[in-house]
Design an enzyme around this catalytic site. Structure first.
Site, short mmCIF file in Angstrom:
data_model
loop_
_atom_site.label_atom_id
_atom_site.label_comp_id
_atom_site.label_asym_id
_atom_site.label_seq_id
_atom_site.Cartn_x
_atom_site.Cartn_y
_atom_site.Cartn_z
CG LEU A 67 20.11 43.32 58.03
CD1 LEU A 67 19.69 42.93 56.61
CD2 LEU A 67 19.47 44.65 58.42
CG ASP A 113 29.72 27.86 56.47
OD1 ASP A 113 28.77 28.13 55.70
OD2 ASP A 113 30.90 28.14 56.21
CB SER A 115 20.11 42.18 48.03
OG SER A 115 20.67 43.41 47.62
CE1 TYR A 169 24.90 40.02 48.35
CE2 TYR A 169 23.98 41.86 47.13
CZ TYR A 169 24.07 41.13 48.29
OH TYR A 169 23.35 41.51 49.40
CE LYS A 228 21.76 38.25 49.46
NZ LYS A 228 21.28 37.63 50.72
CB THR A 237 24.79 45.80 58.17
OG1 THR A 237 25.44 45.95 56.90
CG2 THR A 237 23.27 45.78 57.97
#
Length: 257
Positions: free
Chosen positions: A17, A59, A150, A163, A167, A198
């Site tokens: 992306l 990073d 997401s 996760y 998000k 992706t």
């Protein structure tokens, strides 16, 4: 914001992306600084992007690296636009066959996806505020910041507690960030993509990819990075989009498993 002549910083911009966003903004006349962890991917990205792009290794969980990337954008006259596509994923049930999900894994995803995102926003915004504000009845804003969440933030699957939490944090901070920066003419918007083609998905077996594509009502396929990039460009150029989270998912909702 008119992208012509502006400088954009794209974190996680060496593939997927982020790389599509970098290419789109370059085509729209912006200069682009690409930040990524892998120097080899950075060189490959620059070879693909061509003139107008530069790479800074880093990073997003390391503030020194984040500050260096922002400093590079400042050196080039920006940043006017900041897009964060840096992120990690991972799966693991809260209690699995080996016991509870390691706290270190939960922390890793939150550190990258949420804390890293916030650090980039605050560091870049501080530099945007140094730029003189426009004048007139509808002055151009000082900056536009686009974060990536997401659809897992809303309907995470089994094994996505870490996760989804990371998000969801991005979703939750979007409006307060926009309100904090509104008086300084800086906008903050988040995109919550669904299932996109992706590098992460490229590694999956074809049957799995096919099943994921079929789970999207319309269009019945994985999203394309250039579609994500097109939305980002529109967000940058449309001053009325602010403090919003935009789902980009073809009406898909993640199944339980």
């Amino acid at each position: 914001m008119n992208t012509e002549g502006k400088v954009a910083l794209v974190a996680g911009g060496t593939s997927g992306l982020g790389l599509a966003v970098a290419g789109r903004l370059l085509a729209a006349g912006a200069g682009v600084v690409v930040m990524g962890r892998d120097a080899e991917r950075g060189r490959a990205a620059l070879a693909e992007l061509g003139a107008g792009a530069s790479f800074t290794p880093g990073d997003i969980t390391d503030h020194t690296d984040v500050a260096a990337a922002v400093a590079e954008a400042v050196r080039r006259g920006g940043p006017h636009i900041v897009v964060n596509c840096a992120g990690v994923t991972g799966a693991g049930r809260v209690v699995g066959r080996s016991g509870p999900l390691p706290l270190a894994e939960f922390r890793r995803q939150v550190e990258v996806n949420l804390i890293g995102a916030f650090d980039l926003v605050r560091t870049a915004a501080a530099q945007m505020l140094r730029r003189p504000e426009g004048t007139g009845p509808d002055p151009e804003e000082r900056g536009v910041i686009v974060c990536t969440s997401s659809i897992a933030a809303y309907d995470g699957r089994r094994g996505q507690a870490a996760y989804a939490a990371s998000k969801a944090g991005v979703v939750g901070m979007t409006l307060p960030l926009a309100r904090d920066l509104a008086e300084h003419a800086v906008r903050v918007v988040t995109v919550a993509p669904g299932l996109f083609d992706t590098p992460m998905f490229a590694a999956l077996p074809d049957p799995v990819r096919g099943a994921l594509a079929d789970s999207t009502p319309y269009p019945r396929r994985l999203g394309r990075p250039e579609e994500f990039a097109a939305l980002v460009q529109h967000i940058v150029e449309n001053p009325m989009i602010n403090g919003e989270v935009v789902r980009l998912d073809g009406a898909s909702r993640l199944a339980t498993t």
